[in-house]
Scaffold this active site. Structure first.
Site, PDB file in Angstrom:
ATOM      1  N   HIS A   1       0.842  -1.201   0.000  1.00 51.26           N
ATOM      2  CA  HIS A   1       0.000   0.000   0.000  1.00 51.26           C
ATOM      3  C   HIS A   1       0.877   1.250   0.000  1.00 51.26           C
ATOM      4  O   HIS A   1       1.045   1.881  -1.028  1.00 51.26           O
ATOM      5  CB  HIS A   1      -0.945  -0.023   1.212  1.00 51.26           C
ATOM      6  CG  HIS A   1      -1.866   1.155   1.276  1.00 51.26           C
ATOM      7  ND1 HIS A   1      -2.097   1.835   2.447  1.00 51.26           N
ATOM      8  CD2 HIS A   1      -2.602   1.766   0.323  1.00 51.26           C
ATOM      9  CE1 HIS A   1      -2.958   2.827   2.210  1.00 51.26           C
ATOM     10  NE2 HIS A   1      -3.283   2.804   0.927  1.00 51.26           N
TER      11      HIS A   1
ATOM     12  N   HIS B   1      -2.190   1.127   7.986  1.00 49.74           N
ATOM     13  CA  HIS B   1      -3.610   1.231   7.600  1.00 49.74           C
ATOM     14  C   HIS B   1      -4.283  -0.138   7.629  1.00 49.74           C
ATOM     15  O   HIS B   1      -5.252  -0.371   6.930  1.00 49.74           O
ATOM     16  CB  HIS B   1      -3.762   1.886   6.228  1.00 49.74           C
ATOM     17  CG  HIS B   1      -2.875   3.076   6.048  1.00 49.74           C
ATOM     18  ND1 HIS B   1      -1.735   3.044   5.280  1.00 49.74           N
ATOM     19  CD2 HIS B   1      -2.939   4.310   6.582  1.00 49.74           C
ATOM     20  CE1 HIS B   1      -1.126   4.219   5.347  1.00 49.74           C
ATOM     21  NE2 HIS B   1      -1.831   5.001   6.121  1.00 49.74           N
TER      22      HIS B   1
HETATM   23  S1  FES Z   1       1.112   1.079   4.307  1.00 49.05           S
HETATM   24 FE1  FES Z   1       0.317  -0.840   4.816  1.00 49.05          FE
HETATM   25  S2  FES Z   1      -1.790  -0.572   4.872  1.00 49.05           S
HETATM   26 FE2  FES Z   1      -1.044   1.353   4.302  1.00 49.05          FE
END
Ligand code: FES
Ligand code: SF4
Lengths: 162, 826
Positions: free
Chosen positions: A92, A111
């Site tokens: 992500h 997140h």
């Molecule tokens: S960096 Fe891992 S969920 Fe956003």
């Protein structure tokens, strides 16, 4: 077919297509149940790297290493009688993932994306748009060797930095 | 064969085309940048459009793309282009962050070789068991001839339409205006229904009638709240970046400086707390515990359908404690004592009915209403969504929430608000419905009426009623049956000219019970099996599109690529239908009717925007209001991904100035200008649902999954999300699973009097024993097959979240089992 044979076949496939796009496009079926990407695919050629001992991994459950270079942290885990290895930068936004050995999941503290180490890094829930990049490993005797990556490591235009 | 590069991405060259795109998915409305450059060219790691050094590993949160943010498209000029679509670091909404949905926008672009290859490209007309590709002119001529016969011989109400009224993907002010003007001004039908419900109504009549528009706060204000009070919503999965980029900051106590700046002098500044009202334990709740600590999160795990009692207990208890805002209630509201009387519920009764322990209700009241250490009133941001909107009774569910919000003055103050969380972005701009449109409690339930044989023609515009309406299976069967009658008539007239064919279609509808079905969409769906005319639409990034977000932030999302084939923006399709009818009436010399179809000489979506949103102001029902006329594409382009929060106040030095918070002047949208309390006693279980509950073992509720968007049109195709969710999962409590001999990954059958559906078993303690939660919106396993035909008699909004079903194990479908992980999502 034993697990070892499957691994060897995968390796054979991988070697054959490294850097050879035309062959790759014709052979996706060999990756069935394994590949993260549909259709054909081109893969860069990677260096082989010894990452550790199978016995030690079996004992501790996890093995930290970096691949294909020092800035790309990875983790090898022992799941369902098999060695699996992944990039540990969350796909992500690149936060370092935390591995839970009890249920074989990677969890992102930033997140809350969760990935399943037993299912090729499939996202259980979360905000990433990619499963975890899988590092291909081969076991020879007690030695675990990394030899390629399927999936783009977070924050790179290419897995092999220029 | 699709060919992918799995471990590197092309680099956008410096100076390549750069456009602003607003995420086409959820209402949060995150900003993205699209970069486009000719295939075969590329930037270098050190010199590129992003201005970052890609020869190095990018840091956490670094600016770069993931593979799903990349695509190669072919435009109508026949040339190939590379495109990346990445979250905008300068956008105040998402600050460089994407969710799983938004981050996949580039991969959803049409290409002839990827999973989007089946996008609708050309108009098509049924004949000989096929939808046959056709020209716009011929398709429109045939359609218009059928419609004309209905208008000439019958009544405009015989032409029904069911269309999106939202912003974001496929919607937007241009397209709601185009379709609205066609149906309401030109055709003048009152037979209308909205994309996700069976009639033409608001989902939030109650709050509007109480004087409070449903989007009255801002994301920044939610950061400033002492307490976030969230009812019937799962924002981590459905309004992701509001939760992660705004609420998280508040729950972690990371923004005391902002609070100090915005609060009154001497007012207590504290870390945000959050309360969830939900029968289910969701990822929103478990993640909130990580963010805020257990002591700052409350989960009121009520019995389904008892929200009203809970809200009324709060109203009662807060009054008993004297924690209401007395000055505000006295001077700026009406109906307080009558509502208190009608809604009175003791804590004991409430505990009995809702199953929520008294102590938790008391704590909730303290968090939302008890003065803070400094003596100031707490600032509470109240949020609600489909859990109550689609709950046991829409009107009372919402009224009971807004009652508590007014009582505690949680509206129009910094850090407060009482808002729906929303699904799509908004984008409503339409003429009023023709005269004689019934009031909300007398509206025709159009989907059901069509199933029962009403109407001669039916437009299904950018939505899928067989997945997103009541009694999905019965609806599908009825449409199929009625469609078949028309198909046989068409097949009997092979080779006929359009007039003869139109006559045959008309007669099949008028005398034989047929229904002429026109489908406008971007992908084939079940609708393709029933449609006689199918029209291909453009969507986000294929047209310029304006919408507004959950904080009324309006942006121009720019065109980046060409739509597939000869697909068009919906507003221009509407114009084609109108112009084809106008031509027929002109030819006949019927000037009066020809005149009704004037005003569609739009060449582009910007023309539709200038005619509707920017042209009408207060004359029409537009979310832009009277000052919408100040907007233009030019000004919006300049405003970029930060846009302007509606309503626009003024234009200053070429900049649009908007409104962060509504009702700061305490003047509400009622005749008296006062906010109106509404008596809202607990509604009983509707008899349609009760009958199912009496007969079947499990209460069935439903909702969205983080990785799936609405009717799953893109996400059922994207390999990652399709692999994750090949069919809808049903969450089953492990105790129930054991009882039924069901294991993770088993295919199960759910059934009741309305229909049946299959789903894949996902064992989870997110649900209580006796309750099943099934994912909503899967065309290949639509939970709405089980939904009853009950609608709230006051608003005509369904109770999608409540039905009952029996369940049995079918067996394990191996490739589905292998493709999915069944690990805990909470
Ligand atoms: S960096 Fe891992 S969920 Fe956003
Ligand atoms: S949170 Fe909503 S608007 Fe933002 S990227 Fe995700 S789906 Fe799009």
């Amino acid at each position: 077919m034993s697990k070892q044979t499957i691994r060897n076949e995968r390796r054979g496939f991988f070697k054959a297509v490294a850097g050879a796009a035309a062959t790759a496009a014709a052979s996706p079926a060999l990756f069935a149940g394994e590949a993260k990407h549909e259709g054909g695919g081109a893969y860069l050629a990677y260096d082989r790297k010894k990452i550790g001992s199978l016995e030690a991994l079996k004992k501790s459950g996890t093995l930290n290493f970096s691949y294909p270079d020092a800035q790309s942290p990875c983790l090898a885990v022992y799941v369902d009688g098999e060695v699996k290895a992944y990039s540990t930068l969350c796909t992500h936004k690149g936060c370092p993932l935390v591995y839970n050995n009890d249920n074989h999941t990677f969890v992102c503290p930033c997140h809350f994306s969760k990935f399943d180490a037993a299912k090729n890094g499939e996202m259980i829930i979360g905000q990433a748009t990619e499963e975890l990049p899988r590092v291909y490993v081969e076991v020879k005797g007690d030695e675990i060797v990394a030899y390629g990556i399927d999936g783009l490591v977070f924050g790179r235009e290419s897995n092999k930095l220029s | 064969m699709a060919f992918t590069i799995n471990d590197r991405l092309p680099i956008p060259p410096a100076g390549c085309e750069e456009k602003n795109v607003t995420c086409e998915f959820c209402i949060v409305g995150c900003g993205y940048k699209a970069y486009k450059w000719p295939a075969g060219t590329e930037g270098t790691p050190r010199k590129n459009a992003l201005g970052v050094d890609l020869s190095k590993q990018q840091p956490t949160y670094g600016l770069w793309a993931s593979p799903q943010m990349f695509n190669t498209v072919t435009d109508r000029d026949g040339k190939k282009y590379n495109v990346i679509v990445i979250p905008d670091h300068q956008c105040v909404v998402n600050q460089g962050q994407n969710s799983a949905r938004g981050g996949m926008m580039a991969s959803t672009l049409f290409t002839a070789t990827s999973f989007t290859r089946d996008r609708l490209k050309d108009p098509a007309v049924y004949g000989g068991n096929n939808l046959n590709r056709d020209t716009w002119e011929n398709t429109m001529d045939l359609t218009a001839r059928v419609l004309k016969k209905i208008l000439d011989n019958d009544h405009p109400d015989e032409i029904a339409f069911k269309a999106f009224d939202h912003g974001g993907g496929g919607g937007g002010f241009e397209n709601t205006w185009g379709t609205g003007k066609l149906f309401f001004s030109a055709i003048q039908t009152r037979s209308a229904a909205i994309h996700n419900r069976p009639a033409y109504n608001s989902e939030v009549h109650a709050t509007r009638e109480m004087g409070i528009g449903e989007l009255n706060s801002s994301y920044y204000d939610s950061e400033l709240a002492d307490t976030l009070f969230v009812i019937g919503a799962n924002p981590y999965e459905t309004q992701t970046n509001l939760y992660l980029m705004h609420w998280a900051k508040n729950l972690q106590g990371a923004n005391f400086d902002d609070k100090k700046k915005e609060y009154d002098k001497g007012e207590t500044v504290q870390k945000g707390r959050i309360i969830f009202v939900d029968p289910r334990l969701t990822a929103s709740i478990t993640n909130a515990v990580e963010l805020a600590g257990k002591e700052n999160v409350l989960h009121l795990r009520l019995k389904p359908g008892t929200d009203v009692t809970l809200m009324n207990a709060l109203l009662t208890y807060i009054h008993e404690k004297g924690w209401e805002d007395k000055e505000f209630v006295k001077n700026h509201t009406e109906g307080y004592s009558a509502t208190l009387k009608a809604n009175r519920v003791s804590l004991d009764e409430a505990e009995k009915i809702t199953g929520v322990p008294k102590a938790q209700i008391v704590k909730t009241a303290e968090w939302i209403a008890k003065p803070k250490a400094s003596g100031h009133r707490p600032r509470t941001s109240v949020y609600y969504e489909k859990g109550v909107i689609w709950g046991i009774k829409n009107y009372q569910n919402i009224a009971s929430i807004v009652n508590v919000a007014i009582q505690t003055h949680s509206v129009g103050r910094v850090g407060t608000g009482v808002c729906r969380l929303g699904g799509h972005q908004e984008g409503y701009c339409r003429p009023p419905a023709p005269e004689g449109m019934p009031s909300r409690d007398k509206l025709v339930v159009v989907d059901k009426a069509a199933a029962e044989g009403d109407y001669l023609a039916f437009f299904i515009w950018g939505c899928n009623p067989f997945v997103d309406s009541i009694m999905g299976q019965r609806l599908g069967n009825a449409f199929k049956r009625r469609s078949e009658i028309v198909k046989r008539a068409i097949d009997r007239n092979i080779g006929a000219d359009n007039e003869t064919l139109a006559d045959a279609i008309y007669r099949a509808c008028k005398y034989d019970g047929g229904l002429f079905i026109i489908d406008i969409d971007i992908y084939p769906t079940f609708k393709s099996e029933v449609a006689h005319v199918q029209l291909p639409a453009a969507t986000t990034m294929e047209m310029n599109l304006t919408s507004m977000s959950g904080e009324r932030r309006m942006r121009l999302s720019e065109k980046v690529v060409d739509a597939p084939g000869i697909a068009k923006p919906d507003c221009l399709i509407s114009a084609d239908v109108a112009n084809a009818l106008k031509a027929l009436y002109e030819k006949e010399g019927n000037t009066a009717m020809a005149k009704r179809f004037e005003g569609f000489d739009w060449k582009s979506e910007e023309d539709a925007f200038n005619d509707g949103f920017a042209g009408q102001g207060a004359k029409m029902h537009s979310q832009g209001g009277p000052t919408g006329t100040l907007a233009s594409y030019d000004l919006l382009r300049k405003a970029g991904n930060n846009g302007v929060q509606l309503p626009i106040q003024k234009v200053e030095n070429g900049k649009l100035i908007g409104t962060r918070l509504l009702y700061t002047d305490k003047k509400f949208g009622t005749q008296s200008g006062k906010a109106m309390f509404q008596p809202s006693p607990q509604p009983p279980m509707p008899k349609e649902v009760q009958r199912q509950l009496d007969k079947y073992e499990f209460f069935v509720t439903s909702g969205r999954l983080n990785e799936v968007w609405q009717s799953n049109y893109h996400t059922s195709r994207i390999p990652m999300t399709r692999g994750r969710w090949p069919v809808a999962p049903v969450e089953i409590h492990p105790a129930d699973a054991k009882k039924k001999g069901i294991q993770n990954g088993d295919m199960v059958l759910l059934y009741n009097d309305y229909g049946s559906v299959r789903a894949v078993a996902y064992l989870s303690e997110s649900v209580e024993p006796g309750t099943l939660f099934m994912a909503f919106g899967f065309p290949n396993s639509p939970v709405n097959n089980l939904v009853t035909d009950f609608v709230d008699p006051d608003t005509r909004i369904p109770f999608y979240k409540g039905t009952a079903a029996g369940m049995k194990r079918i067996g394990r479908v191996d490739d589905i089992y292998r493709s999915m992980t069944f690990k805990s999502r909470i």
